[in-house]
Design an enzyme around this catalytic site. Structure first.
Site, short mmCIF file in Angstrom:
data_model
loop_
_atom_site.label_atom_id
_atom_site.label_comp_id
_atom_site.label_asym_id
_atom_site.label_seq_id
_atom_site.Cartn_x
_atom_site.Cartn_y
_atom_site.Cartn_z
N GLU A 139 0.81 -1.21 0.00
CA GLU A 139 0.00 0.00 0.00
C GLU A 139 0.85 1.26 0.00
O GLU A 139 0.50 2.27 -0.63
CB GLU A 139 -0.94 0.00 1.21
N HIS B 229 -10.46 -6.00 7.69
CA HIS B 229 -11.02 -5.75 6.36
C HIS B 229 -12.22 -4.81 6.40
O HIS B 229 -12.48 -4.09 5.45
CB HIS B 229 -11.44 -7.06 5.69
#
Length: 325
Positions: free
Chosen positions: A60, A129
């Site tokens: 990321e 998540h």
């Protein structure tokens, strides 16, 4: 118009902007050949090629750094974080770099980056998540944070986000991706960032909310109507900047308010909304402003989601406290 799910509307928004502007690039983990973990980018690589929609490594921080550089070179990057719970890996790029670009350069440079990411509970995802981290972004000056609740809003707001010259966090609630369809124009259109929408008119109570809680709030409002209460539901759509005018207009109209969020009580933006109401419209209130939110714990494992997440029953219970105050 076509009947679209939210995921289809999001795909259509990216396709619309990629056709309109060759500077729009889409990238992230598995967004190319696979079309993304939720298939939000399905078919786009076939149409626009590997140079405009491509996969990145599982990093990321690298995705964020790439977006900053591309933005400085005149591109309009649309970066996807596969799940927003992973945003901590790229916080420096987002809050430390993109959000400050215009200010630190005296307006010479901007960071026209759209950060798309799924989030939200109710779909039994693994840990980290589903986390509701929108409040973290809303408290970072220089960022705009958009959370649509319908397919129509999702397309119009995403197009606006891609065209914006500053960074926009665009959060997509996973439970809403394919839960219902709505008529969505097939051409281009925009919805202004920072503009709320009154999803349901009412006169006795205002419910101010966003994301998946819009639908829980509407369900609660329909149940309360059977008991003789007229309930207004305001969908913020953008949580920063807040549409203060629409919030206050609703407060002055009904005199009673609850603020509903999926995030923990200490997180999200409910407290900010309550503070704005108290500062600007306290004399219009007939009762204290109450909140509906999740418990102040980490997001639970999926087996406990249904107990932990706020729902329409929680909203009704809180609404009655305000209505009968």
């Amino acid at each position: 118009m076509a009947q679209m799910t939210m995921i289809q509307a999001i795909t259509d928004a990216m396709r619309t902007e990629m056709r309109r502007d060759e500077k729009v690039l889409v990238f992230g983990e598995d967004v190319g050949v696979n079309g993304g973990v939720f298939r939000a980018t399905e078919g786009l690589q076939n149409e626009f090629g590997e140079e405009r929609i491509f996969d990145t490594p599982l990093a990321e921080s690298g995705i964020g750094g790439l977006a900053i550089g591309l933005g400085l070179q005149g591109f309009r990057p649309v970066m996807e974080l596969q799940f927003f719970g992973f945003v901590f890996e790229v916080m420096d790029s987002i809050a430390g770099q993109m959000a400050r670009m215009r200010y630190r350069s005296g307006g010479r440079y901007t960071s026209p980056v759209t950060i798309r990411s799924p989030f939200g509970g109710g779909v039994h995802t693994p840990e980290m998540h589903a986390d509701n981290l929108e409040g973290l972004m809303a408290q970072s000056p220089g960022l705009k944070v958009v959370i649509p609740s319908t397919p129509y809003d999702a397309k119009g707001l995403l197009i606006s986000a891609i065209r914006d010259n500053d960074p926009v966090i665009f959060l997509e609630h996973m439970k809403l991706y394919r839960s219902f369809r709505q008529e969505v124009p097939e051409g281009e259109y925009t919805i202004p960032i920072g503009k709320a929408d009154v999803k349901r008119e009412g006169s006795d109570l205002s419910i101010i909310t966003y994301g998946a809680m819009v639908h829980e709030s509407i369900k609660a409002a329909e149940e309360l109507e059977k008991e003789g209460y007229s309930v207004e539901v305001v969908d913020l759509r953008t949580i920063t900047p807040l549409d203060i005018d629409t919030i206050i207009a609703s407060v002055e109209k009904t005199g009673r308010v609850i603020v509903v969020q999926e995030a923990q009580r200490q997180a999200g933006i409910a407290a900010q909304v309550v503070a704005e109401i108290n500062e600007r419209a306290i004399l219009s209130l007939e009762a204290p402003v109450l909140r509906v939110a999740a418990a102040d714990t980490v997001f639970p494992f999926s087996q406990a989601e249904s107990v932990w997440l706020p729902n329409h029953k929680d909203i009704i219970e809180t609404a009655k406290k305000v209505l009968t105050f």
